[in-house]
Scaffold this active site. Structure first.
Site, mmCIF file in Angstrom:
data_model
loop_
_atom_site.group_PDB
_atom_site.id
_atom_site.type_symbol
_atom_site.label_atom_id
_atom_site.label_comp_id
_atom_site.label_asym_id
_atom_site.label_seq_id
_atom_site.Cartn_x
_atom_site.Cartn_y
_atom_site.Cartn_z
ATOM 1 N N ARG A 67 0.848 -1.111 0.191
ATOM 2 C CA ARG A 67 -0.064 -0.010 -0.019
ATOM 3 C C ARG A 67 0.913 1.272 0.124
ATOM 4 O O ARG A 67 1.578 1.189 0.856
ATOM 5 C CB ARG A 67 -0.905 -0.009 1.259
ATOM 6 C CG ARG A 67 -1.925 1.112 1.254
ATOM 7 C CD ARG A 67 -2.788 1.118 2.452
ATOM 8 N NE ARG A 67 -2.191 2.112 3.068
ATOM 9 C CZ ARG A 67 -2.519 2.655 4.363
ATOM 10 N NH1 ARG A 67 -3.812 2.123 4.779
ATOM 11 N NH2 ARG A 67 -1.851 3.382 5.132
ATOM 12 N N TYR A 97 -3.214 11.976 7.051
ATOM 13 C CA TYR A 97 -3.317 10.672 7.772
ATOM 14 C C TYR A 97 -3.009 9.724 7.028
ATOM 15 O O TYR A 97 -3.179 9.439 5.764
ATOM 16 C CB TYR A 97 -4.923 10.719 7.881
ATOM 17 C CG TYR A 97 -5.480 9.620 8.671
ATOM 18 C CD1 TYR A 97 -5.465 9.642 10.289
ATOM 19 C CD2 TYR A 97 -5.708 8.192 8.304
ATOM 20 C CE1 TYR A 97 -5.795 8.537 10.991
ATOM 21 C CE2 TYR A 97 -6.080 6.947 8.979
ATOM 22 C CZ TYR A 97 -6.244 7.313 10.439
ATOM 23 O OH TYR A 97 -6.443 6.293 11.126
ATOM 24 N N ASP A 140 -5.156 3.845 -0.001
ATOM 25 C CA ASP A 140 -6.397 4.090 1.055
ATOM 26 C C ASP A 140 -6.734 5.689 0.826
ATOM 27 O O ASP A 140 -5.679 6.608 1.137
ATOM 28 C CB ASP A 140 -5.893 3.684 2.440
ATOM 29 C CG ASP A 140 -6.980 3.836 3.232
ATOM 30 O OD1 ASP A 140 -8.123 4.288 3.059
ATOM 31 O OD2 ASP A 140 -6.831 3.267 4.441
ATOM 32 N N HIS A 174 -9.135 6.831 2.758
ATOM 33 C CA HIS A 174 -9.486 7.205 4.296
ATOM 34 C C HIS A 174 -10.706 8.132 4.042
ATOM 35 O O HIS A 174 -10.830 8.883 4.716
ATOM 36 C CB HIS A 174 -8.420 8.116 4.784
ATOM 37 C CG HIS A 174 -7.001 7.368 5.210
ATOM 38 N ND1 HIS A 174 -5.860 7.275 4.676
ATOM 39 C CD2 HIS A 174 -7.130 6.234 5.863
ATOM 40 C CE1 HIS A 174 -5.189 6.625 5.086
ATOM 41 N NE2 HIS A 174 -5.583 5.753 5.847
ATOM 42 N N GLU A 185 -9.159 1.929 -1.499
ATOM 43 C CA GLU A 185 -9.880 1.542 -0.158
ATOM 44 C C GLU A 185 -10.514 2.811 0.176
ATOM 45 O O GLU A 185 -9.991 3.902 0.234
ATOM 46 C CB GLU A 185 -8.618 1.228 0.874
ATOM 47 C CG GLU A 185 -9.189 0.819 2.036
ATOM 48 C CD GLU A 185 -8.213 0.415 3.117
ATOM 49 O OE1 GLU A 185 -8.330 0.504 4.304
ATOM 50 O OE2 GLU A 185 -7.006 0.222 2.575
ATOM 51 N N GLU A 231 -13.610 -1.401 6.926
ATOM 52 C CA GLU A 231 -12.897 -1.606 8.238
ATOM 53 C C GLU A 231 -13.796 -0.813 9.448
ATOM 54 O O GLU A 231 -13.544 -1.237 10.390
ATOM 55 C CB GLU A 231 -11.604 -0.812 8.092
ATOM 56 C CG GLU A 231 -11.396 0.524 8.000
ATOM 57 C CD GLU A 231 -9.900 1.068 7.865
ATOM 58 O OE1 GLU A 231 -9.818 1.923 8.971
ATOM 59 O OE2 GLU A 231 -9.362 0.552 6.918
ATOM 60 N N ARG A 272 -13.836 -5.304 4.097
ATOM 61 C CA ARG A 272 -12.781 -5.315 4.971
ATOM 62 C C ARG A 272 -12.968 -5.496 6.449
ATOM 63 O O ARG A 272 -12.337 -4.912 7.139
ATOM 64 C CB ARG A 272 -11.891 -4.020 4.543
ATOM 65 C CG ARG A 272 -11.367 -3.948 3.132
ATOM 66 C CD ARG A 272 -10.373 -2.871 3.075
ATOM 67 N NE ARG A 272 -9.224 -3.383 3.914
ATOM 68 C CZ ARG A 272 -8.699 -2.519 4.810
ATOM 69 N NH1 ARG A 272 -9.079 -1.520 5.206
ATOM 70 N NH2 ARG A 272 -7.420 -3.074 5.396
ATOM 71 N N GLU A 307 -4.393 -7.188 5.524
ATOM 72 C CA GLU A 307 -3.583 -5.989 5.699
ATOM 73 C C GLU A 307 -2.434 -6.339 6.857
ATOM 74 O O GLU A 307 -2.669 -7.153 7.885
ATOM 75 C CB GLU A 307 -4.194 -5.021 6.341
ATOM 76 C CG GLU A 307 -3.298 -3.780 6.617
ATOM 77 C CD GLU A 307 -4.256 -2.391 7.086
ATOM 78 O OE1 GLU A 307 -3.702 -1.364 6.961
ATOM 79 O OE2 GLU A 307 -5.422 -2.599 7.267
ATOM 80 N N TRP A 342 -13.228 12.122 8.121
ATOM 81 C CA TRP A 342 -12.190 11.615 8.827
ATOM 82 C C TRP A 342 -11.303 10.957 8.088
ATOM 83 O O TRP A 342 -11.623 10.196 6.891
ATOM 84 C CB TRP A 342 -12.702 10.448 9.831
ATOM 85 C CG TRP A 342 -11.620 9.665 10.464
ATOM 86 C CD1 TRP A 342 -10.977 10.229 11.820
ATOM 87 C CD2 TRP A 342 -11.049 8.438 10.325
ATOM 88 N NE1 TRP A 342 -10.067 9.466 11.943
ATOM 89 C CE2 TRP A 342 -9.986 8.192 11.340
ATOM 90 C CE3 TRP A 342 -11.151 7.689 9.157
ATOM 91 C CZ2 TRP A 342 -9.244 7.118 11.192
ATOM 92 C CZ3 TRP A 342 -10.287 6.274 9.420
ATOM 93 C CH2 TRP A 342 -9.480 6.311 10.045
#
Length: 403
Positions: free
Chosen positions: A147, A159, A210, A212, A236, A262, A283, A339, A403
């Site tokens: 990743r 982040y 990702d 996020h 992701e 997630e 995920r 992961e 976020w």
């Protein structure tokens, strides 16, 4: 096999973890992960004040019955606190059952569907050049899937990217840190990152990214389209998934594979995403989605729609969760990838484990149970420290952003 005692153990060997320990009348001990990053004590209280009193005297073998007893008995169902607490009990009970059977946990889940578990590592850099170096470093460590995340020009903190040479830890402040964000800059920067990575890495390794949750659906669709030439394994968390319908728009515009889940807590969070084949990888985690019992339900439903698993495995999940996840990964037929962020030496010492990494793959080991224990005396040397995840504000006007 009756449950005679249970307790929660909260410790912070570099970051906070919540562990549930269950004991039985025949001397066996099972443990489960109950960690909810940034809200750890809420789950510890839920377990101590509401769940543990209900467990004493129950038959530890009745895993399915206990799952429904805790899920339905609360009346107020689902949510991260409730499902993390249920997951801790469920994982500990599976650990106990496998130990009683003197078998590694994956054997109770139907046996191995593969010889080993493909994992991906994290390459985080302050800029494109640094990220490329990190990708090549992970390649040398044996990772076949990587990743890639990079700092964005003009943003002080991003982040997913560490500051300086310190290991990355998202929960980094005793009160929520506020980071700035610039969507147009990110959308310009990210295709350049993967152009540079592919130029150095070539095409034999899988690449992941990702987002996020930071983009709107149409912005995510644009990014997915721009990344198509680099053949990502997945993109992701492209957009916040509270609205499952949002992924229909993304799917219409890009063939980049999509992964999400997630932050999901149950099958109901992803039912439409899976049934309509709006994602390629689900995920959900053992700890946040109600344990092995419920995660298997999600995986079985996903298999019907050619959606594969790709469980979250960052260091905000304890080694207990990683051990349980690897047994699950080894057994589930529609496994995709796992992961892998290595824990700190302090964390590994507190949680001795049987799982191992070699040449881009992991294996849960062959000891009875899920193969992870806890050194309570050592854990006591690392008391809880309050830590929050950051929030983001748009650089342009200070609006609180995703976020």
């Amino acid at each position: 096999m009756k449950i005679t005692a249970a307790k929660t153990i909260v410790c912070c060997p570099g970051r906070n973890f919540v562990t549930l320990k269950i004991e039985t009348d025949d001397g066996l001990v099972g443990i489960g992960d109950a960690t909810l990053n940034g809200r750890e004590l809420a789950v510890a209280s839920y377990l101590n004040d509401h769940v543990i009193p209900c467990l004493i005297g129950r038959d530890a073998h009745r895993i399915e019955d206990t799952w429904h007893y805790l899920y339905r008995g609360a009346y107020w169902r689902r949510g991260p606190v409730t499902m993390s607490a249920i997951a801790a009990v469920d994982t500990a009970l599976w650990d106990l059952k496998a130990k009683a059977a003197k078998l590694p946990l994956y054997q109770l889940l139907g046996g191995a569907s593969r010889e080993r578990v493909l994992v991906y590592g994290h390459a985080n850099g302050r800029d494109i050049e640094h990220t490329v170096d990190e990708v090549l470093r992970l390649k040398e460590l044996g990772y076949l899937a990587i990743r890639a995340q990079s700092g964005v020009p003009g943003l002080n903190k991003v982040y997913g990217v560490a500051s300086g040479d310190q290991p990355y830890e998202p929960a980094d402040s005793s009160l929520p840190a506020e980071h700035d964000w610039d969507t147009p800059a990110y959308l310009r920067h990210t295709p350049r990152l993967f152009d540079a990575v592919r130029a150095k890495l070539g095409w034999e390794h899988h690449l992941l990214h990702d987002v996020h949750h930071r983009l709107t659906p149409i912005e995510a669709a644009r990014l997915g389209k721009d990344l198509e030439p680099y053949r990502l394994f997945w993109m992701e968390d492209a957009t916040p998934a509270e609205s499952q319908e949002a992924f229909r728009l993304i799917r219409q515009h890009t063939t980049t594979p999509l992964a999400v889940g997630e932050v999901f807590n149950s099958l109901w969070d992803c039912k439409d995403l899976i049934a309509e084949q709006l994602i390629d990888f689900i995920r959900c985690t053992v700890v946040h989605a109600g344990g092995i019992t419920h995660l298997k339900r999600i995986a079985d439903f996903a298999a019907m729609h050619q959606v594969r698993t790709g469980s979250h495995g960052a260091t905000d999940l304890s080694p207990v969760c990683m051990g349980a996840a690897l047994h699950f990964d080894l057994a589930v037929p529609n496994f995709g990838i796992q992961e892998h962020m290595p824990h700190s030496a302090e964390t590994d010492a507190v949680f001795p484990h049987a799982y191992s990494f070699s040449e881009g793959f992991m294996h849960p080991g062959e000891v009875p149970g899920h193969g992870v224990t806890i050194d309570e005396a050592l854990a006591a040397r690392y008391p809880y420290r309050r830590a929050y995840l950051p929030v983001n504000r748009l650089r342009s006007d200070g609006t609180l952003w995703h976020w």
